[in-house]
Design an enzyme around this catalytic site. Structure first.
Site, PDB file in Angstrom:
ATOM      1  N   PRO A 278      42.771  43.968  31.160  1.00  0.00           N
ATOM      2  CA  PRO A 278      42.752  45.359  30.743  1.00  0.00           C
ATOM      3  C   PRO A 278      41.510  46.049  31.225  1.00  0.00           C
ATOM      4  CG  PRO A 278      41.940  44.031  28.974  1.00  0.00           C
ATOM      5  CD  PRO A 278      42.112  43.137  30.148  1.00  0.00           C
ATOM      6  N   GLU A 279      41.664  47.318  31.451  1.00  0.00           N
ATOM      7  CA  GLU A 279      40.520  48.175  31.727  1.00  0.00           C
ATOM      8  C   GLU A 279      40.389  49.089  30.507  1.00  0.00           C
ATOM      9  OE1 GLU A 279      40.759  49.853  35.701  1.00  0.00           O
ATOM     10  OE2 GLU A 279      42.190  48.309  36.272  1.00  0.00           O
TER      11      GLU A 279
ATOM     12  N   HIS B 256      48.794  29.134  25.137  1.00  0.00           N
ATOM     13  CA  HIS B 256      47.500  29.732  25.512  1.00  0.00           C
ATOM     14  C   HIS B 256      46.924  30.615  24.409  1.00  0.00           C
ATOM     15  CE1 HIS B 256      48.192  28.173  29.504  1.00  0.00           C
ATOM     16  NE2 HIS B 256      49.324  28.835  29.579  1.00  0.00           N
TER      17      HIS B 256
ATOM     18  N   ARG C  60      44.546  32.556  31.651  1.00  0.00           N
ATOM     19  CA  ARG C  60      43.587  32.207  32.709  1.00  0.00           C
ATOM     20  C   ARG C  60      42.194  31.891  32.170  1.00  0.00           C
ATOM     21  NH1 ARG C  60      44.258  36.323  37.623  1.00  0.00           N
ATOM     22  NH2 ARG C  60      42.939  34.783  38.620  1.00  0.00           N
TER      23      ARG C  60
END
Length: 274
Positions: free
Chosen positions: A2-3, A92, A112
DNA sequence: GGGCTCCTGGAT
DNA sequence: ATCCAGGAGCCC
């Protein structure tokens, strides 16, 4: 992932759900996403109430009772959302926090693992949950004058400059490309070659893109979801990001892609001349 | 400055 | 099998 617009959307969603609630359960599935040991974190969280939920750049900050705050960095693939009680946390999922008066739980997952969670003031190495200390001012809180002054002191390619969180925080790969396109500035142009009018255009393009993206609930390219686990919509309004080879919405020429600072960079060679 | 690295998963 | 991905720290 996300930004700023995605972090803003998540923070706003969490605010409604979490402010005033008390933490009554902490489940740590992976300790290496934390900057603090589970043994130490658990007592610092349990029984504490959430005073506020803030956003700084791309980070989401839960302000706790007792002058502590928990900072979430979502990296490329991080998600932070509440899960209904009957739903099993997906793979995850690294951290689960339960609150009194909240059905279900808040989960942090990040396939990740470029993201992380940090308790401010703690200092275990090897976590990119990192602090907010190294961040420059948030792009939405800086004035046009200050923006121009900051940019004016640097001599770097615009794209690299806008991605530098230590200078100004909040912009990532999507919104730098979209902003530079709207300002009609080539991403490889050097900041010391801009006049004040160019910088003003850039500042206003950034603000406009971010405002529109926030209204649309952020961009979902692959795995961004908001605090409810819902995707955003702004990706349908992207003009250059991910549009290599497609016609430019301004001029119809093909959108090009190059690498700057190791990042895929999309632009229109005609509308954004070097 | 640029380059490499961390890590998983999806597309080709 | 190879390349690519909303990030960012660490290395020259």
């Amino acid at each position: 992932m996300p930004e700023l617009p995605e972090a803003e959307t998540i923070a706003e969603g969490l605010k409604v759900k979490l402010v005033g609630k008390r933490i009554n359960g902490v489940h740590i599935k992976r300790r290496d996403v934390l900057n603090i040991t589970p043994q130490r974190l658990r007592p610092l969280l349990l029984r504490r109430r959430i005073l506020s939920v803030e956003r700084m750049g791309k980070k989401i900050i839960l302000q706790l009772e007792g002058k502590r705050s928990l900072i979430f960095s979502l990296g490329m693939s991080g998600q932070l959302y509440t899960l209904p009680p009957e739903v099993k946390p997906p793979p995850h999922t690294h951290l689960i926090i339960e609150f009194s008066g909240l059905a279900g739980a808040l989960i942090f997952r990040d396939p990740r693992r470029f993201g992380g969670v940090s308790l401010e003031g703690e200092g275990l190495p090897k976590t990119s949950g990192s602090s907010i200390r190294n961040l420059g001012p948030d792009i939405l809180s800086i004035s046009e004058e200050d923006f121009i002054a900051l940019m004016g002191r640097k001599k770097r390619q615009l794209k690299a400059l806008l991605l530098d969180q230590g200078l100004i925080c909040g912009l990532g790969n999507i919104y730098t490309d979209e902003s530079l396109f709207r300002a009609r500035l080539h991403p490889g142009r050097r900041s010391d070659g801009l006049n004040v009018d160019d910088m003003s255009k850039l500042y206003n393009a950034i603000r406009q893109v971010l405002a529109e993206a926030i209204s649309a609930g952020g961009s979902s390219i692959s795995d961004y979801v908001d605090a409810q686990g819902e995707a955003g919509n702004f990706q349908v309004n992207h003009r250059v990001y991910g549009k290599e080879g497609e016609p430019c919405p301004n001029c119809g020429n093909k959108i090009a892609k190059m690498k700057i600072g190791g990042r895929g960079t999309h632009y229109c060679p005609h509308c954004q001349p070097g």
